[in-house]
Motif scaffolding. Structure first.
Motif, PDB file in Angstrom:
ATOM      1  N   THR A   1      60.618 -48.822  95.091  1.00 37.72           N
ATOM      2  CA  THR A   1      61.358 -47.894  95.959  1.00 37.72           C
ATOM      3  C   THR A   1      61.537 -48.461  97.363  1.00 37.72           C
ATOM      4  N   GLN A   2      60.941 -49.647  97.623  1.00 40.98           N
ATOM      5  CA  GLN A   2      61.062 -50.315  98.925  1.00 40.98           C
ATOM      6  C   GLN A   2      61.500 -51.756  98.674  1.00 40.98           C
ATOM      7  N   TRP A   3      62.770 -52.057  98.937  1.00 42.11           N
ATOM      8  CA  TRP A   3      63.301 -53.363  98.547  1.00 42.11           C
ATOM      9  C   TRP A   3      62.669 -54.510  99.330  1.00 42.11           C
ATOM     10  N   ASN A   4      62.153 -54.258 100.504  1.00 39.67           N
ATOM     11  CA  ASN A   4      61.520 -55.346 101.256  1.00 39.67           C
ATOM     12  C   ASN A   4      60.273 -55.865 100.557  1.00 39.67           C
ATOM     13  N   THR A   5      59.568 -55.002  99.796  1.00 36.18           N
ATOM     14  CA  THR A   5      58.378 -55.461  99.068  1.00 36.18           C
ATOM     15  C   THR A   5      58.774 -56.395  97.923  1.00 36.18           C
ATOM     16  N   THR A   6      59.929 -56.135  97.304  1.00 37.78           N
ATOM     17  CA  THR A   6      60.419 -57.041  96.261  1.00 37.78           C
ATOM     18  C   THR A   6      60.813 -58.382  96.866  1.00 37.78           C
ATOM     19  N   TYR A   7      61.465 -58.333  98.013  1.00 34.33           N
ATOM     20  CA  TYR A   7      61.832 -59.577  98.703  1.00 34.33           C
ATOM     21  C   TYR A   7      60.582 -60.382  99.062  1.00 34.33           C
TER      22      TYR A   7
ATOM     23  N   THR B   1      70.351 -43.535 110.576  1.00 32.76           N
ATOM     24  CA  THR B   1      70.038 -42.107 110.424  1.00 32.76           C
ATOM     25  C   THR B   1      68.598 -41.860 110.007  1.00 32.76           C
ATOM     26  N   VAL B   2      67.869 -42.912 109.660  1.00 37.59           N
ATOM     27  CA  VAL B   2      66.546 -42.728 109.062  1.00 37.59           C
ATOM     28  C   VAL B   2      65.462 -43.215 110.018  1.00 37.59           C
ATOM     29  N   PRO B   3      64.248 -42.677 109.906  1.00 37.88           N
ATOM     30  CA  PRO B   3      63.135 -43.186 110.714  1.00 37.88           C
ATOM     31  C   PRO B   3      62.716 -44.572 110.257  1.00 37.88           C
ATOM     32  N   SER B   4      61.912 -45.223 111.067  1.00 43.80           N
ATOM     33  CA  SER B   4      61.559 -46.627 110.794  1.00 43.80           C
ATOM     34  C   SER B   4      60.827 -46.803 109.470  1.00 43.80           C
ATOM     35  N   ASP B   5      60.066 -45.795 109.032  1.00 47.43           N
ATOM     36  CA  ASP B   5      59.314 -45.953 107.785  1.00 47.43           C
ATOM     37  C   ASP B   5      60.185 -45.785 106.541  1.00 47.43           C
ATOM     38  N   SER B   6      61.466 -45.474 106.717  1.00 47.86           N
ATOM     39  CA  SER B   6      62.366 -45.281 105.569  1.00 47.86           C
ATOM     40  C   SER B   6      63.512 -46.280 105.547  1.00 47.86           C
ATOM     41  N   VAL B   7      63.448 -47.285 106.396  1.00 48.84           N
ATOM     42  CA  VAL B   7      64.555 -48.243 106.522  1.00 48.84           C
ATOM     43  C   VAL B   7      64.797 -48.986 105.218  1.00 48.84           C
ATOM     44  N   PHE B   8      63.736 -49.313 104.481  1.00 48.66           N
ATOM     45  CA  PHE B   8      63.866 -50.137 103.273  1.00 48.66           C
ATOM     46  C   PHE B   8      63.907 -49.305 101.992  1.00 48.66           C
ATOM     47  N   ASP B   9      64.065 -48.004 102.101  1.00 47.61           N
ATOM     48  CA  ASP B   9      64.095 -47.153 100.906  1.00 47.61           C
ATOM     49  C   ASP B   9      65.304 -47.479 100.039  1.00 47.61           C
ATOM     50  N   THR B  10      65.089 -47.470  98.737  1.00 51.26           N
ATOM     51  CA  THR B  10      66.196 -47.683  97.803  1.00 51.26           C
ATOM     52  C   THR B  10      66.641 -46.385  97.146  1.00 51.26           C
ATOM     53  N   ILE B  11      65.883 -45.314  97.357  1.00 48.54           N
ATOM     54  CA  ILE B  11      66.253 -44.008  96.806  1.00 48.54           C
ATOM     55  C   ILE B  11      66.233 -42.992  97.938  1.00 48.54           C
ATOM     56  N   ALA B  12      66.957 -41.915  97.745  1.00 47.82           N
ATOM     57  CA  ALA B  12      67.017 -40.873  98.762  1.00 47.82           C
ATOM     58  C   ALA B  12      65.667 -40.170  98.871  1.00 47.82           C
ATOM     59  N   LYS B  13      65.360 -39.694 100.066  1.00 49.19           N
ATOM     60  CA  LYS B  13      64.130 -38.944 100.269  1.00 49.19           C
ATOM     61  C   LYS B  13      64.202 -37.623  99.507  1.00 49.19           C
TER      62      LYS B  13
ATOM     63  N   ILE C   1      64.791 -55.272 112.291  1.00 47.73           N
ATOM     64  CA  ILE C   1      64.958 -54.878 113.695  1.00 47.73           C
ATOM     65  C   ILE C   1      64.785 -53.371 113.852  1.00 47.73           C
ATOM     66  N   LEU C   2      65.213 -52.623 112.839  1.00 44.49           N
ATOM     67  CA  LEU C   2      65.093 -51.162 112.898  1.00 44.49           C
ATOM     68  C   LEU C   2      63.643 -50.708 112.864  1.00 44.49           C
ATOM     69  N   THR C   3      62.755 -51.536 112.331  1.00 46.03           N
ATOM     70  CA  THR C   3      61.341 -51.159 112.248  1.00 46.03           C
ATOM     71  C   THR C   3      60.526 -51.686 113.419  1.00 46.03           C
TER      72      THR C   3
END
Length: 724
Positions: A412-418, A671-683, A469-471
């Motif tokens: 659910t967090q694409w940065n972890t896959t990267y 539009t999202v807070p820093s902890d949701s920048v890498f989300d791949t699904i909607a909150k 940068i957003l985080t």
């Protein structure tokens, strides 16, 4: 001389054994002869001193407060009273053989002695220590200090005497049930606790043991308290927003729920009179039909009405792709009230975080089979301690220099896959040899797979660096992301002619996404760049020439015309725009200039003709603020440049342009807070909150956001009682 009976009651041996614990087991006779409350609170050292004094001076009265059978003719033989109560009470003789203790503060009198019967001091202590003295209560509220704190008796302040009473050194706080309810509501809001916790047996038992006098509240009561806290915080924020000199930009973030209803999170972004950028969550609007083309326009309309922002809205940034019908419903919200905002061109923009996440998701999907092989290989190593030991032994044996640690990704967090792919790529030599040392390992990727991993990492890095940068930046600006989007575009243009079919397909998908974002948001991004004195139109011209080539002049002219059109509209607005502008120092027309002796040098009287002469002779040659600003040389590109601070210092030089810059530079890119920048699904709203009333959900979420930003609150505000 003390009587034999008195000497028996005050022997040194008995005094030494009268520890605080043993005093609780004293007999009724001893209770009558001693003041239990006072004795309990004396330290053992003081008890020993008292016993020694009584042993050495048989003529002393054994109990300082009882004074049994002490003749009035021998006051100098009595030991001085040590009880703290005598700092607040005075003994008065009412009649022969009858004396009463009078409170020095409230003048109430209490029984002290009648003949041989002594009342003791316990009831006097209760009067001053339990908060029943009205005069002491008033003093405590004024000074916030405890009336029961003994003053120093002799000695310097640097060597205070030992405390005689086992009481906390902090000031005594009076029990206030309303304040307790208020703090419970704030605790629930700040920590996302369920409202039902006030009915949990464990919490109820804890509170009752902590303060038995507090009547535990019910679910309905605490729900009302939370809403009341929200209303108090909202009142403070409303006053703050009313006083901002510029306009407000909104971001819209749609959350889903298991009940198939949506929740639109609306956040306001604005710059205050001190040129500080703020963001506040304004509304959480429940929408029963989240897929409707009118859902976002309805939520924005609710927000504008709720906060009276119809005349202050400047732009809207949304979090997901919208249909043309949905965009058509959004655009009229500003031009109806503010027709000067370029007919809505600056009104609507995409969220950069969602755009980058969608690009990353498509990149990972393009190499889905390879990503799965890497994930299975990492899973094999990380889910078994013995496998991981073999892997580390092989790494050390091969002397692989990588310092990265393998970790399974959260899909659910694409940065972890990267990050998983990057770590695996640096350790691919170990994975390639692992099957030779571990026969159970069957997931070894091929050479082609590793090449594809390297390609994925190369293009994901472009997206990751921008999203990161957003985080890491508290307030990422449109200026920053003009650079980032331009950088991504130029890299994709350079590699789209690659002969590798996988790279071609990958870059084609990425370019389509980034060009769509650029088409919708380039005007807002470029306008923000122009408002940065380090770049102005020069960076726009340079970047557009790189991106558009021969067509660049057309797009450069669009930006230049848009800036001038917007500035012209700001010129036609009455000044000041809001009452706050009067405090900005920009309303200089009525300012009087005084000389060093305090006399008036010039006024407007008699100079009307001069003003007309100036206008007639220089109107053709005078440049506007915008043209003057654009013609000036660029500032040095220092890394930590504060663009808002620069406009604050130059608002007198550019009174109209600074107002335009204030609004443009508050346009948010995400539009999202820093902890949701890498989300791949909607909150998704959790099931518990989805079961609450929409008004309660909004109160809990918004109030938490305002508390985190330190929203002002009067400490003594009475809690509004609200029951459901």
């Amino acid at each position: 001389m003390a009587t034999p009976v008195e000497e028996t009651m005050a022997t040194p041996i008995e005094d030494k054994m009268a520890t605080p614990v043993e005093e609780e087991m004293a007999t009724p006779i001893q209770d009558k002869m001693a003041t239990p409350d006072e004795d309990k609170m004396e330290t053992p050292d003081e008890e020993k001193t008292l016993a020694l004094t009584q042993y050495e001076d048989k003529t002393a009265t054994p109990y300082e407060n009882n004074e049994v059978a002490i003749p009035e003719a021998q006051p100098n033989k009595r030991r001085k009273k040590k009880s703290i109560v005598w700092e607040h009470f005075t003994i008065e003789t009412v009649s022969a053989g009858c004396r009463r203790a009078c409170c020095n503060q409230c003048k109430q009198s209490f029984a002290y002695s009648t003949g041989a019967k002594v009342a003791g001091t316990s009831h006097l202590k209760r009067h001053i220590a339990k908060g029943t003295c009205p005069a002491l209560l008033r003093n405590q509220n004024n000074s916030q200090s405890s009336p029961y704190t003994p003053s120093p008796r002799g000695g310097s302040s640097s060597n205070p005497p030992k405390r005689r009473y086992r009481t906390p050194s902090t000031p005594q706080i009076m029990f206030d049930p309303d304040r307790c309810r208020h703090e419970i509501a704030r605790m629930i809001i700040m920590h996302d606790y369920p409202l039902h916790m006030v009915e949990h047996p464990g919490f109820v038992a804890f509170v009752q043991n902590l303060q038995p006098r507090f009547n535990m509240v019910s679910f309905n009561t605490v729900q009302g308290d939370c809403v009341a806290t929200y209303l108090m915080e909202k009142q403070s924020l409303t006053k703050f927003i009313e006083g901002i000199p510029g306009r407000v930009c909104l971001t819209l973030d749609m959350w889903t729920s298991s009940q198939s209803v949506g929740y639109v999170f609306i956040t306001g972004h604005f710059i205050d009179a001190d040129w500080k950028l703020h963001r506040r969550l304004l509304n959480v609007v429940m929408e029963p039909y989240p897929d409707s083309d009118t859902v976002l326009s309805h939520a924005v309309a609710v927000c504008l009405h709720d906060w009276s922002l119809e005349s202050k809205l400047f732009s809207i940034t949304y979090d997901r792709p919208l249909s043309e019908a949905a965009l058509a419903n959004l655009r009229p919200l500003i031009p109806i009230k503010n027709p000067h905002i370029l007919n809505g061109q600056l009104l609507v923009g995409n969220c950069i975080a969602r755009t980058l996440s969608s690009i990353a998701t498509e990149v990972l999907a393009a190499g889905g089979d390879t990503v799965k092989k890497i994930r299975d290989s990492v899973k094999y190593v990380k889910t078994s301690e013995s496998h991981e030991e073999k892997f580390l032994e092989l790494k050390n044996h091969l002397q692989v220099p990588s310092e990265r640690t393998l970790s399974l990704d959260d899909q659910t967090q694409w940065n972890t896959t990267y990050e998983m792919l990057v770590a695996a790529s640096e350790l691919k030599e170990v994975f390639s040899c692992l099957d030779t040392s571990d026969s159970d390992y069957k997931h070894s990727p091929s050479i082609e797979d590793w090449k594809q991993v390297d390609t994925l990492c190369t293009y994901l890095k472009l997206i990751f660096d921008a999203a990161n940068i957003l985080t890491t930046t508290s307030n990422p600006t449109a200026v920053t992301f003009f650079h980032e989007v331009w950088r991504i575009q130029t890299e994709l243009v350079r590699t789209i002619t690659s002969e590798d079919p996988f790279i071609c397909s990958l870059t084609k998908v990425m370019q389509e996404r980034i060009e769509k974002y650029w088409k919708n948001c380039s005007l807002a991004l470029a306008t923000a760049v122009v408002m940065d004195p380090r770049f102005k139109m020069k960076l726009v011209e340079f970047s557009f020439n790189k991106i558009y080539g021969e067509e660049a002049p057309t797009f450069i002219k669009i930006v230049d015309d848009g800036i001038h059109e917007l500035f012209h509209e700001y010129l036609t607005l009455p000044l000041p725009l809001t009452p706050t502008y009067a405090d900005d120092g920009t309303g200089g027309a009525n300012v009087k200039t005084e000389d060093s002796q305090g006399g008036t040098l010039l006024t407007d009287n008699g100079l009307t003709d001069f003003d007309m002469y100036i206008m007639e002779t220089t109107s053709q040659q005078m440049k506007s603020e915008l043209d003057q600003y654009l013609d000036e040389s660029l500032l040095p590109r220092v890394h930590e440049f504060d663009v808002l601070g620069w406009w604050k210092l130059n608002k007198m030089k550019y009174p109209t342009l600074s107002k335009m810059a204030r609004d443009i530079l508050s346009i948010p890119v995400s539009t999202v807070p820093s902890d949701s920048v890498f989300d791949t699904i909607a909150k998704e709203m959790d099931q518990y909150r989805s079961s609450l009333r929409p008004e309660t959900v909004e109160a809990l979420i918004c109030a938490k956001d305002w508390m985190q930003h330190g929203s002002a609150e009067a400490p003594n505000n009475a809690l509004v009682r609200m029951e459901y």
